[in-house]
Motif scaffolding. Structure first.
Motif, mmCIF file in Angstrom:
data_model
loop_
_atom_site.group_PDB
_atom_site.id
_atom_site.type_symbol
_atom_site.label_atom_id
_atom_site.label_comp_id
_atom_site.label_asym_id
_atom_site.label_seq_id
_atom_site.Cartn_x
_atom_site.Cartn_y
_atom_site.Cartn_z
ATOM 1 N N GLY A 111 5.904 -2.215 14.791
ATOM 2 C CA GLY A 111 6.894 -3.029 14.105
ATOM 3 C C GLY A 111 6.304 -4.154 13.277
ATOM 4 N N GLU A 112 4.984 -4.218 13.185
ATOM 5 C CA GLU A 112 4.344 -5.275 12.388
ATOM 6 C C GLU A 112 4.856 -5.218 10.938
ATOM 7 O OE1 GLU A 112 0.790 -3.048 14.333
ATOM 8 O OE2 GLU A 112 2.912 -2.636 13.871
ATOM 9 N N ALA A 113 4.973 -6.390 10.341
ATOM 10 C CA ALA A 113 5.299 -6.475 8.917
ATOM 11 C C ALA A 113 3.987 -6.468 8.143
ATOM 12 C CB ALA A 113 6.088 -7.738 8.623
ATOM 13 N N LEU A 114 3.863 -5.570 7.192
ATOM 14 C CA LEU A 114 2.631 -5.406 6.435
ATOM 15 C C LEU A 114 2.880 -5.708 4.964
ATOM 16 C CD1 LEU A 114 1.490 -2.019 8.009
ATOM 17 C CD2 LEU A 114 0.818 -4.325 8.724
ATOM 18 N N VAL A 115 2.020 -6.545 4.387
ATOM 19 C CA VAL A 115 2.164 -6.910 2.982
ATOM 20 C C VAL A 115 0.786 -6.893 2.322
ATOM 21 C CG1 VAL A 115 3.030 -8.608 1.331
ATOM 22 C CG2 VAL A 115 4.093 -8.429 3.592
ATOM 23 N N LEU A 116 0.654 -6.120 1.260
ATOM 24 C CA LEU A 116 -0.597 -6.065 0.497
ATOM 25 C C LEU A 116 -0.529 -7.086 -0.629
ATOM 26 C CD1 LEU A 116 -3.319 -4.665 -0.118
ATOM 27 C CD2 LEU A 116 -2.026 -3.095 -1.606
ATOM 28 N N GLY A 117 -1.362 -8.119 -0.558
ATOM 29 C CA GLY A 117 -1.343 -9.187 -1.548
ATOM 30 C C GLY A 117 -2.192 -8.882 -2.766
ATOM 31 N N THR A 118 -1.922 -9.611 -3.860
ATOM 32 C CA THR A 118 -2.729 -9.443 -5.063
ATOM 33 C C THR A 118 -4.118 -10.051 -4.901
ATOM 34 O OG1 THR A 118 -1.744 -11.458 -5.990
ATOM 35 C CG2 THR A 118 -0.735 -9.372 -6.608
ATOM 36 N N ASN A 119 -4.359 -10.722 -3.791
ATOM 37 C CA ASN A 119 -5.717 -11.171 -3.467
ATOM 38 C C ASN A 119 -6.528 -10.071 -2.788
ATOM 39 O OD1 ASN A 119 -4.451 -11.112 -0.986
ATOM 40 N ND2 ASN A 119 -5.000 -13.203 -0.404
ATOM 41 N N GLY A 120 -5.932 -8.881 -2.690
ATOM 42 C CA GLY A 120 -6.617 -7.732 -2.100
ATOM 43 C C GLY A 120 -6.537 -7.640 -0.601
ATOM 44 N N VAL A 121 -5.825 -8.575 0.039
ATOM 45 C CA VAL A 121 -5.755 -8.636 1.492
ATOM 46 C C VAL A 121 -4.472 -7.970 2.000
ATOM 47 C CG1 VAL A 121 -5.560 -10.188 3.490
ATOM 48 C CG2 VAL A 121 -7.141 -10.731 1.625
ATOM 49 N N LEU A 122 -4.631 -7.139 3.018
ATOM 50 C CA LEU A 122 -3.482 -6.577 3.724
ATOM 51 C C LEU A 122 -3.136 -7.522 4.863
ATOM 52 C CD1 LEU A 122 -1.450 -4.340 4.282
ATOM 53 C CD2 LEU A 122 -3.228 -3.110 5.550
ATOM 54 N N HIS A 123 -1.974 -8.158 4.768
ATOM 55 C CA HIS A 123 -1.528 -9.136 5.758
ATOM 56 C C HIS A 123 -0.723 -8.438 6.848
ATOM 57 C CE1 HIS A 123 -2.196 -11.356 2.018
ATOM 58 N NE2 HIS A 123 -2.397 -12.427 2.751
ATOM 59 N N VAL A 124 -1.102 -8.648 8.088
ATOM 60 C CA VAL A 124 -0.374 -8.126 9.235
ATOM 61 C C VAL A 124 0.398 -9.289 9.853
ATOM 62 C CG1 VAL A 124 -0.547 -6.926 11.442
ATOM 63 C CG2 VAL A 124 -2.188 -6.422 9.614
ATOM 64 N N VAL A 125 1.720 -9.247 9.750
ATOM 65 C CA VAL A 125 2.570 -10.379 10.102
ATOM 66 C C VAL A 125 3.409 -10.050 11.336
ATOM 67 C CG1 VAL A 125 4.367 -11.957 9.277
ATOM 68 C CG2 VAL A 125 2.706 -11.010 7.660
ATOM 69 N N ASP A 126 3.454 -10.989 12.282
ATOM 70 C CA ASP A 126 4.347 -10.876 13.433
ATOM 71 C C ASP A 126 5.764 -11.174 12.938
ATOM 72 O OD1 ASP A 126 5.958 -11.296 15.676
ATOM 73 O OD2 ASP A 126 4.342 -12.200 16.837
ATOM 74 N N THR A 161 -1.269 0.324 -4.091
ATOM 75 C CA THR A 161 -0.061 0.754 -3.391
ATOM 76 C C THR A 161 -0.377 0.987 -1.923
ATOM 77 O OG1 THR A 161 0.854 1.764 -5.392
ATOM 78 C CG2 THR A 161 1.685 2.576 -3.298
ATOM 79 N N LEU A 162 0.574 0.605 -1.067
ATOM 80 C CA LEU A 162 0.417 0.710 0.385
ATOM 81 C C LEU A 162 1.311 1.813 0.932
ATOM 82 C CD1 LEU A 162 -0.532 -0.407 3.179
ATOM 83 C CD2 LEU A 162 1.375 -2.033 3.026
ATOM 84 N N PHE A 163 0.716 2.703 1.722
ATOM 85 C CA PHE A 163 1.469 3.728 2.439
ATOM 86 C C PHE A 163 0.952 3.769 3.877
ATOM 87 C CE2 PHE A 163 1.637 8.245 3.898
ATOM 88 C CZ PHE A 163 3.017 8.343 4.038
ATOM 89 N N VAL A 164 1.857 3.724 4.841
ATOM 90 C CA VAL A 164 1.469 3.662 6.252
ATOM 91 C C VAL A 164 2.024 4.855 7.004
ATOM 92 C CG1 VAL A 164 1.664 2.340 8.391
ATOM 93 C CG2 VAL A 164 1.313 1.148 6.221
ATOM 94 N N ARG A 165 1.174 5.456 7.815
ATOM 95 C CA ARG A 165 1.590 6.555 8.677
ATOM 96 C C ARG A 165 0.885 6.387 10.020
ATOM 97 N NH1 ARG A 165 0.774 12.206 6.050
ATOM 98 N NH2 ARG A 165 -1.418 11.670 6.340
ATOM 99 N N ASP A 166 1.673 6.298 11.077
ATOM 100 C CA ASP A 166 1.135 6.066 12.418
ATOM 101 C C ASP A 166 0.291 4.783 12.424
ATOM 102 O OD1 ASP A 166 2.369 8.399 13.328
ATOM 103 O OD2 ASP A 166 0.662 9.631 12.774
#
Length: 399
Positions: A308-323, A351-356
């Motif tokens: 259930g983590e919130a995931l956001v790919l920033g324009t700084n190149g970082v994938l943020h994993v948010v509670d 572009t971000l795509f998540v599976r499992d």
């Protein structure tokens, strides 16, 4: 209003939408792909691929192995194409200018299943059913992705909106169909039809309604220009945004979390707003929390993790994993280099795509695609492709 017809009852097939930014930024477009028959150009006969990924490029599709990222097949398909999971382990839905086409990604070939219509838009998977919304006609088609196995067009439940518009629909486990209200000029809210096609709820207090996501407990959220409209326990509830104008047009949900993730834009005059804040919408309390990530992102930057983590790919190149409960950034994964969102929504961007437990991130500037383990934050593998990719998706089942 045209009434829907139901061709089959709900089944217990396993499967698991995605979304875009403005009116043109998630439906089909006038300059989408041509109606030419696709050409398979890699190899004479393709072996089946497990857990396939499908990436679009200018002029076709790449089919890749989901574990190794090895390029398995190149499919020539002229024009701008879009791709979404169909809802099973083998297929994806490709949006072209002629309509939605079903692509067997495991076997790297198009099937005979096609839903013709101008401007194919959102593809939404929920409760073992997949809903397609065709913007140019206002038609909704809902099917069981298990029916795609023989390559034929599946039996469908069909509903036609009162007027064509850039819309979205989702069918719930009890057979209720939630779908948007609007015209080509103005979108206002949503209605709900029960399994017997009777209207049971309606809300017209969601200006500019766009996008959807489902949270834990099958609570549906629809984005508005002043908050989010929730459908829960048989009725609609409005979540007001803290700003007078606040567009949350793209959302990502998880059945492991009661909180929806959304983008958050506050400038109605911007040619392209590059927000740094995200919205976390608690469906239990109907309240919205804003989190500033300190970096902008695009409509292809939002996803949810396996817990259930919130995931956001920033324009700084970082994938943020948010509670999602606290809004705290728990992990930062260096995914790609710095990038800038292009003004034209059809232009490639990471572009971000998540599976499992795997996050796939494209890096068009380098013609690369990367895979990351979300638990460890480590890069699993990368591949360099012949051309830069645009959209990225794959097969998903189990939602």
């Amino acid at each position: 209003m045209n009434k829907p017809t139901r061709a089959r009852t709900l089944t217990a097939t396993a499967l698991v939408l995605a979304a875009a930014t403005a009116l043109t930024a998630c439906g089909g477009s006038d300059d989408a792909s041509s109606d030419a028959e696709p050409k398979q150009t890699t190899g004479s006969r393709a072996a089946a691929v497990d857990d396939p990924l499908v990436a679009t490029y200018d002029g076709g599709l790449y089919v890749l192995d989901g574990k190794t990222l090895k390029l398995a097949r190149t499919i020539e398909l002229p024009g701008f194409n879009r791709v979404n999971p169909a809802g099973d382990e083998d297929h994806v839905v490709v949006s072209t200018d002629s309509g939605f086409r079903v692509f067997d990604a495991a076997r790297q070939t198009f099937t005979n299943a096609e839903f013709k219509g101008a401007k194919p838009g959102h593809v939404v998977r929920n409760a073992g059913r997949t809903a397609l919304f065709t913007d140019g006609t206002g038609e909704v088609n809902v099917f069981d992705p298990a029916d795609l196995g023989d390559g034929a067009e599946p039996q469908t439940r069909t509903y036609t909106s009162a007027e064509p518009h850039h819309g979205v629909a989702i069918e719930l486990a009890d057979g209720a169909l939630v779908t948007t209200l609007g015209t080509e000029e103005k979108r206002t809210g949503a209605l709900v039809l029960d399994k017997n096609d009777k209207e049971i709820a309606r809300a017209e207090n969601c200006p500019g309604v766009h996008g959807e996501a489902a949270a834990e407990g099958e609570v549906v959220g629809l984005g508005c220009e002043d908050g989010v409209l929730l459908y829960k326990d048989g009725r609609f509830t409005k979540v007001d945004a803290p700003d007078e104008y606040a567009r949350t047009g793209n959302q990502a949900g998880s059945d492991a979390s009661p909180i929806l993730l959304g983008d958050y834009k506050t400038d109605p005059e911007a040619e392209l707003e590059r927000p740094t804040r995200i919205a976390l919408i608690d469906t239990r309390t109907a309240r919205m929390k804003l989190v500033d990530l300190g970096t902008s992102y695009s409509f292809r930057s939002l996803a949810r993790g396996p817990h259930g983590e919130a995931l956001v790919l920033g324009t700084n190149g970082v994938l943020h994993v948010v509670d999602p409960e606290t809004g705290k950034v728990e992990k930062k994964i260096d995914a790609v280099g710095d990038w800038t969102e292009p003004l034209d929504w059809q232009r490639p961007r990471p572009t971000l795509f998540v599976r499992d437990h795997t996050a796939y991130v494209s890096e068009p500037g380098k013609r690369q695609l990367h895979a990351f383990d979300l638990d460890s934050g480590e890069k699993v593998t990368s591949v360099t492709l012949p051309k830069s990719t645009n959209e990225l998706s794959g097969t998903i089942a189990g939602h």
